[in-house]
Design a protein around this motif. Structure first.
Motif, PDB file in Angstrom:
ATOM      1  N   ILE A  49       0.812  -1.227   0.000  1.00 19.44           N
ATOM      2  CA  ILE A  49       0.000   0.000   0.000  1.00 19.44           C
ATOM      3  C   ILE A  49       0.843   1.274   0.000  1.00 19.44           C
ATOM      4  N   SER A  50       2.064   1.198   0.559  1.00 19.27           N
ATOM      5  CA  SER A  50       2.846   2.421   0.726  1.00 19.27           C
ATOM      6  C   SER A  50       4.097   2.481  -0.141  1.00 19.27           C
ATOM      7  N   GLY A  51       4.496   1.363  -0.706  1.00 22.83           N
ATOM      8  CA  GLY A  51       5.705   1.347  -1.511  1.00 22.83           C
ATOM      9  C   GLY A  51       6.979   1.436  -0.696  1.00 22.83           C
ATOM     10  N   GLN A  52       6.879   1.184   0.596  1.00 18.81           N
ATOM     11  CA  GLN A  52       8.030   1.243   1.499  1.00 18.81           C
ATOM     12  C   GLN A  52       7.751   0.371   2.709  1.00 18.81           C
ATOM     13  N   ASP A  53       8.704   0.298   3.644  1.00 19.92           N
ATOM     14  CA  ASP A  53       8.503  -0.571   4.809  1.00 19.92           C
ATOM     15  C   ASP A  53       8.620   0.168   6.135  1.00 19.92           C
ATOM     16  N   LYS A  54       8.458   1.483   6.100  1.00 22.61           N
ATOM     17  CA  LYS A  54       8.604   2.262   7.330  1.00 22.61           C
ATOM     18  C   LYS A  54       7.285   2.336   8.088  1.00 22.61           C
ATOM     19  N   ALA A  55       7.424   2.455   9.403  1.00 25.50           N
ATOM     20  CA  ALA A  55       6.255   2.581  10.274  1.00 25.50           C
ATOM     21  C   ALA A  55       6.500   3.762  11.194  1.00 25.50           C
ATOM     22  N   PRO A  56       5.434   4.398  11.643  1.00 21.63           N
ATOM     23  CA  PRO A  56       4.044   4.031  11.408  1.00 21.63           C
ATOM     24  C   PRO A  56       3.580   4.425  10.008  1.00 21.63           C
ATOM     25  N   THR A  57       2.597   3.674   9.546  1.00 21.07           N
ATOM     26  CA  THR A  57       1.896   3.971   8.303  1.00 21.07           C
ATOM     27  C   THR A  57       0.417   3.813   8.600  1.00 21.07           C
TER      28      THR A  57
END
Length: 85
Positions: A49-57
């Motif tokens: 959904i975000s095209g990345q793996d960072k949190a928070p999302t």
């Protein structure tokens, strides 16, 4: 007016995730927590959904708008801009 549905993707121990959760709780805003470190499918969904793996999302509202890699201060601005706060 009801609060739009919010899914908060977090990583256990992430200080920004803790800050986002504390902010939402302090404002009594309902959200669904998705811990991506506990669920491989949720981690894959976060990346999808975000095209990345960072949190928070966050996935927000009916159209599931994606807001990724933010601080509690940025979350406050995001929610104010959408009329939640």
């Amino acid at each position: 007016m009801s609060t739009p549905r919010m899914f908060l993707y977090v990583k256990t121990g992430c200080p920004w995730c803790i800050g986002a959760e504390e902010f939402l709780q302090a404002k009594n805003l309902p959200y669904e927590k998705v811990d991506v470190r506990q669920d491989a499918a949720a981690y894959a969904k976060l990346e999808e959904i975000s095209g990345q793996d960072k949190a928070p999302t966050m996935e927000f509202g009916e159209d599931r708008e994606v807001f990724a890699d933010f601080s509690a201060e940025e979350l406050e601005v995001f929610l104010k801009e959408r009329g939640v706060l």
